[in-house]
Design a protein around this motif. Structure first.
Motif, PDB file in Angstrom:
ATOM      1  N   THR A  92      -6.918   7.399   4.811  1.00 56.61           N
ATOM      2  CA  THR A  92      -7.123   7.361   3.404  1.00 56.61           C
ATOM      3  C   THR A  92      -8.543   8.223   3.334  1.00 56.61           C
ATOM      4  N   LYS A  93      -9.685   8.120   4.264  1.00 60.68           N
ATOM      5  CA  LYS A  93     -10.590   8.828   4.189  1.00 60.68           C
ATOM      6  C   LYS A  93     -10.352  10.328   4.614  1.00 60.68           C
ATOM      7  N   TYR A 129      -4.248  -1.485   9.779  1.00 60.43           N
ATOM      8  CA  TYR A 129      -5.168  -1.250   8.583  1.00 60.43           C
ATOM      9  C   TYR A 129      -6.326  -0.232   8.951  1.00 60.43           C
ATOM     10  N   ASN A 130      -6.789  -0.158  10.089  1.00 58.14           N
ATOM     11  CA  ASN A 130      -7.856   0.798  10.370  1.00 58.14           C
ATOM     12  C   ASN A 130      -7.351   2.114  10.332  1.00 58.14           C
ATOM     13  N   GLN A 157     -17.243   6.763   8.876  1.00 59.21           N
ATOM     14  CA  GLN A 157     -15.861   7.302   8.849  1.00 59.21           C
ATOM     15  C   GLN A 157     -15.303   7.377  10.263  1.00 59.21           C
ATOM     16  N   LEU A 194       0.828  -1.148  -0.184  1.00 58.55           N
ATOM     17  CA  LEU A 194       0.043  -0.044   0.111  1.00 58.55           C
ATOM     18  C   LEU A 194       0.910   1.392  -0.076  1.00 58.55           C
ATOM     19  N   PHE A 202     -10.439  -7.279   6.757  1.00 57.51           N
ATOM     20  CA  PHE A 202      -9.125  -6.892   6.801  1.00 57.51           C
ATOM     21  C   PHE A 202      -8.458  -7.586   5.519  1.00 57.51           C
ATOM     22  N   LEU A 247      -5.123   3.145   8.554  1.00 54.10           N
ATOM     23  CA  LEU A 247      -4.525   3.490   7.187  1.00 54.10           C
ATOM     24  C   LEU A 247      -5.881   3.905   6.354  1.00 54.10           C
ATOM     25  N   GLU A 248      -6.994   3.233   6.947  1.00 55.16           N
ATOM     26  CA  GLU A 248      -8.504   3.498   6.291  1.00 55.16           C
ATOM     27  C   GLU A 248      -8.807   4.748   6.726  1.00 55.16           C
ATOM     28  N   GLY A 249      -8.567   5.018   8.021  1.00 58.48           N
ATOM     29  CA  GLY A 249      -8.913   6.494   8.492  1.00 58.48           C
ATOM     30  C   GLY A 249      -8.247   7.484   7.870  1.00 58.48           C
ATOM     31  N   LYS A 298       0.806   7.286   6.542  1.00 53.56           N
ATOM     32  CA  LYS A 298       0.380   6.359   6.074  1.00 53.56           C
ATOM     33  C   LYS A 298       1.952   5.358   5.698  1.00 53.56           C
TER      34      LYS A 298
END
Length: 674
Positions: free
Chosen positions: A374-375, A367-368, A393, A124, A333, A370-372, A451
Motif C-alpha cells: 500500500t505504501k 498484514y505487514n 516505510q 481489504l 494488527f 499488505l501495508e508495504g 495484494k
C-alpha cells in the motif's frame, strides 16, 4: 419499511436484508408488471431491478464527476443513505419514519464492522469480498446471507431496546464481590487448566468472559494477550446474542420456566417460515386461522427451498472464526484470527472463550506485506519513482527478501500458493531485473495483484471452509462449562433478574430529587452505568409500567441522538428543555486521579464522516488521541454524562446534581474488568 443492500459497481447484488413490509412492497411493485400466468421472479431479481438505476447512477457520477450523492429522500418520504467502500456500494433505506439518516448510516458502518469480524483481511480486497458475500453455490450463499441478516436483526433489536447498544458501551453487572470472585476463578482455574491441557490442539485461551444477556459479569485476559477493544467486544456480544437470543424476561419467568426453556421444541407441522426459536412452550390461540391453507404450488416450493437452506443452529462445541484488533510488541494488527467458543450455561448466561490459533503468525506477515505494498502504491502514484523509502516505510529490498522467505515457508506447508508465486515472480522481473520497468507507475497493477493474492492466502488459511481444523476438544469444553456452572449454580436466578434490574433509580432519588434517568459513560474503558429501563407490562419499576415507561425510554433515545448531533458540530455541553423535562449532556476529560482537565475546542466533523460511537468506528479513541496532543504529560480519560430531570427543578440545582452525580459515579467505574 427497511432495507440494506450491498452491490458491486456492475449492479450485482452482493447481499441484501429487508423487513417483511419492504419485501411485500417490492414483490407487489414488481409483480404488477407480470403478465397473467407468468411465474413471479425470485425476490433477489426484484431487488436487483429496483436498485439497478440507483447503483448505475452512482457509478456514473463517480466516473464522470469523481463524486456521488450520500443521501436523498423520495416523494413518498423514503430515505436513502449511500456509502461507497472501495468497489462496494452500501445502500440503506427506511420508509416508515422509524430511522433517521444517522441511524441508516450507522447501520451501514455496523454491517461493514460485522463483515470485517467474519471475513478479516479478505475485506481489504473487493475482488475476494465479492466472492465471499456472493458465493456461486446457492446453498452456501444462503448460509452467508442468513447469518449476516440475522446479525443485522440482532443489532437492530439491541439498539432499539438495550441502553449499552444505544450509546455503544459495555454495561457491567454491578456486584463487585461476585465479579472479583469470577475474574479470579477464570484466571486461576479455568484459563490455566485449559492452556495446560493436552487437548487444546495448540490453541491458547487469551480472553474469557461471562455474559448475562448483554451485560458483562466477569472478564479476564491472559498476561500475553492484547487488550480486547470495546468495539470488538460489542461486536462479539452481537454474535453471542445472534446464536442465543435473550427471549425470556427473568422478571416474568419462574426458575422452572428457565430450566425448561433449554429443552428443544417439538412441532408436528413444519412452520411456513423461519422462526426465532423462541424458548418456552407453544401457545394455542383459538382465534388463529387453521394451519392448513391452500397456497400456490410455486410459492410453496420457494418457501420449502428457503426452509431447506435455513442456517442450522450453532453447535456450541464448534468455534466461530472471528477477526479482532490486536496490538502486540511486533506492532498493530487490525484483523487477527481468533477462535470464539460460545458455551451456553443456562438460557441468558453464556461463557465465551477467545483463543489464539497456532498459525496466526501468517496473518501478521500478510498484514505487514499488505501495508508495504500500500505504501509502495502511494509512492508510485505520487510519482516517487525509484526514490528510497521514507522513514517508517518498509524498504523495497527488505520487502523482497521477506516475501521470498514467506513463500518458501508456505511451500514447506500444505498451503497452496501457486498464484502468489506466479504474480510475485512477475513483479520481481518487472521491478528488479535489468530489462524491467523498475519502480515506476507501470508496477501499480502488479502491486494490486500482489495484494489480492496475499488476501487469497489469508482466506485459504483462516476463512475458507475447512480452515478451522484445530479446536479445543469437546471434552475440554464440557469440563470448562461444568466448572463455571458449578461456580454460578447458586447465583443463576439472581444474575438473570439482576441483568434486568442492574441499577435502579431508588438509590439516587433521595440524594437527587427530580432526577428521572441518567447514563454515565467511561469512554476510555468503553463502559457505561445507567439505571434499568424496564418497560414490560408486568414488571413494575419506579417509572411505573406501560405508557409512562415507554415515554421516558423514547425521551432517552431522543436525547442520545440530539447529543451526538451537537457533538458532531464540536459542542461538548448541551442543555435543553423539552416540555416537562430538562435534558443535560456533558463530555469532559480527566487525568488518572480524577482531576478535571482544561476544556479544549474539539474539531467538528463533516456530514459524510463515520457516525459517532465505538462499535462501527471508534470516534472516542480518535478524540482521546487529539486531546492527548494538548496534554502530552497526562494520561487522559474521557467521560460522558446524560441526565433527564423534571422540568420544575431549578436549573442551578440540575447543574449541581450533574456535578455531584459524576463524582458519585467515578469510583464504581474504577473496577478493572477490562
Amino acid at each position: 419499511m427497511k432495507c440494506l443492500l450491498v452491490a458491486s459497481e456492475s449492479a450485482e447484488v452482493l447481499f441484501y436484508w429487508t423487513d417483511p413490509e419492504f419485501e411485500l412492497s417490492a414483490q407487489e411493485q414488481y409483480g404488477a408488471s407480470q403478465e397473467d400466468g407468468e411465474r413471479p421472479p425470485a425476490f433477489e431479481d426484484s431487488i436487483n431491478t429496483l436498485f439497478a438505476p440507483i447503483i448505475i447512477s452512482c457509478s456514473t457520477m463517480v466516473d464522470q464527476l469523481g463524486d456521488s450523492y450520500t443521501s436523498f429522500s423520495t416523494e413518498n418520504n423514503h430515505i436513502y443513505v449511500l456509502h461507497q467502500f472501495d468497489e462496494c456500494l452500501y445502500i440503506a433505506v427506511n420508509g416508515d419514519g422509524e430511522e433517521s439518516e444517522d441511524d441508516l448510516k450507522r447501520k451501514i458502518y455496523v454491517l461493514k464492522k460485522l463483515t470485517e469480524m467474519l471475513f478479516g483481511m479478505v475485506t481489504l480486497s473487493s475482488t475476494l469480498l465479492r466472492k465471499e458475500l456472493r458465493p456461486q453455490d446457492t446453498e452456501l450463499r444462503c448460509r452467508v446471507w442468513r447469518k449476516l441478516q440475522g446479525l443485522l436483526e440482532t443489532y437492530s433489536r439491541l439498539r432499539d431496546h438495550d441502553q449499552s447498544f444505544l450509546v455503544e458501551a459495555v454495561e457491567r453487572l454491578i456486584h463487585p464481590t461476585l465479579c472479583e470472585q469470577c475474574i479470579e476463578f477464570l484466571e486461576r482455574r479455568l484459563v490455566q487448566q485449559i492452556n495446560t491441557s493436552v487437548d487444546r490442539a495448540g490453541e491458547e485461551v487469551q480472553h474469557a468472559f461471562i455474559l448475562v444477556h448483554t451485560k458483562l459479569l466477569a472478564f479476564y485476559s491472559s498476561r500475553n494477550a492484547s487488550t480486547l477493544t470495546s468495539s470488538d467486544l460489542l461486536a462479539l456480544i452481537i454474535l453471542v446474542q445472534h446464536f442465543y437470543p435473550s427471549t425470556t424476561d427473568p422478571e416474568e419467568s419462574t426458575p422452572e420456566d428457565m430450566d425448561s426453556a433449554s429443552a428443544p421444541e417439538i412441532f408436528y407441522t413444519p412452520e411456513p417460515s423461519p422462526t426465532d426459536n423462541d424458548s418456552g412452550s407453544e401457545r394455542v390461540e383459538p382465534d388463529k386461522p387453521p394451519v392448513f391453507q391452500f397456497v400456490d404450488p410455486d410459492i410453496q416450493v420457494a418457501v420449502d427451498s428457503l426452509q431447506t437452506l435455513e442456517v442450522p443452529p450453532q453447535d456450541p462445541s464448534t468455534p466461530s472464526r472471528v477477526f479482532l484488533e490486536t496490538t502486540l510488541k511486533e506492532g498493530f494488527f487490525p484483523m487477527m484470527p481468533h477462535s470464539m467458543y460460545c458455551l451456553p450455561m443456562w438460557p441468558g448466561i453464556t461463557l465465551v472463550l477467545l483463543t489464539k490459533i497456532p498459525n496466526s503468525q501468517i496473518a501478521m506477515s500478510i498484514y505487514n506485506f499488505l501495508e508495504g505494498f500500500t505504501k509502495l502504491e502511494k509512492r508510485l502514484a505520487e510519482g516517487q519513482q525509484g526514490s528510497p523509502a521514507s522513514r517508517g516505510q518498509l524498504p523495497v529490498n527488505e520487502l523482497r527478501s521477506k516475501i521470498d522467505k514467506f513463500i518458501r515457508v508456505l511451500g514447506s506447508s500444505d498451503i497452496q500458493a501457486p498464484f502468489l508465486q506466479s504474480v510475485w515472480a512477475e513483479f520481481k522481473n518487472r521491478a528488479f531485473s535489468r530489462g524491467g520497468s523498475g519502480l515506476s507507475k507501470e508496477l501499480l497493477p502488479w502491486c494490486r495483484n500482489m495484494k489480492i493474492q496475499l488476501c487469497a492466502i489469508y482466506r485459504q488459511c483462516y476463512v475458507a471452509e475447512g480452515s478451522s481444523r484445530q479446536r479445543l476438544s469437546t471434552a475440554l469444553q464440557d469440563r470448562a462449562l461444568t466448572m463455571v456452572q458449578d461456580k454460578l449454580m447458586d447465583w443463576k436466578e439472581f444474575l438473570l433478574v439482576k441483568s434486568k434490574r442492574n441499577i435502579t433509580m431508588v438509590s439516587y432519588l433521595e440524594e437527587f430529587p427530580g432526577l428521572v434517568h441518567f447514563i454515565y459513560i467511561d469512554r476510555s474503558a468503553g463502559q457505561m452505568i445507567a439505571p434499568s429501563l424496564s418497560i414490560t407490562e408486568r414488571a413494575t419499576s419506579e417509572l411505573g409500567k406501560g405508557p409512562l415507561a415507554h415515554f421516558i425510554k423514547a425521551k432517552v433515545w431522543s436525547l442520545v441522538g440530539i447529543a451526538r448531533r451537537y457533538l458532531q458540530k464540536g459542542y461538548t455541553t448541551v442543555t435543553l428543555r423539552d416540555g416537562d423535562y430538562f435534558f443535560c449532556y456533558f463530555l469532559w476529560f480527566e487525568n488518572e486521579t480524577g482531576f478535571k482537565l482544561d476544556v479544549v475546542e474539539i474539531p467538528s466533523l463533516p456530514d459524510d464522516s463515520a457516525p459517532i460511537g465505538m462499535l462501527a468506528c471508534d470516534y472516542y479513541r480518535k478524540l482521546l488521541r487529539y486531546y492527548s496532543k494538548c496534554q502530552p504529560s497526562e494520561v487522559v480519560k474521557c467521560y460522558e454524562l446524560l441526565t433527564v430531570h423534571l422540568g420544575v427543578i431549578p436549573t442551578e440545582y440540575i447543574l449541581q446534581h450533574c456535578s455531584q452525580l459524576a463524582r458519585k459515579l467515578w469510583e464504581p467505574s474504577r473496577i478493572p474488568l477490562l
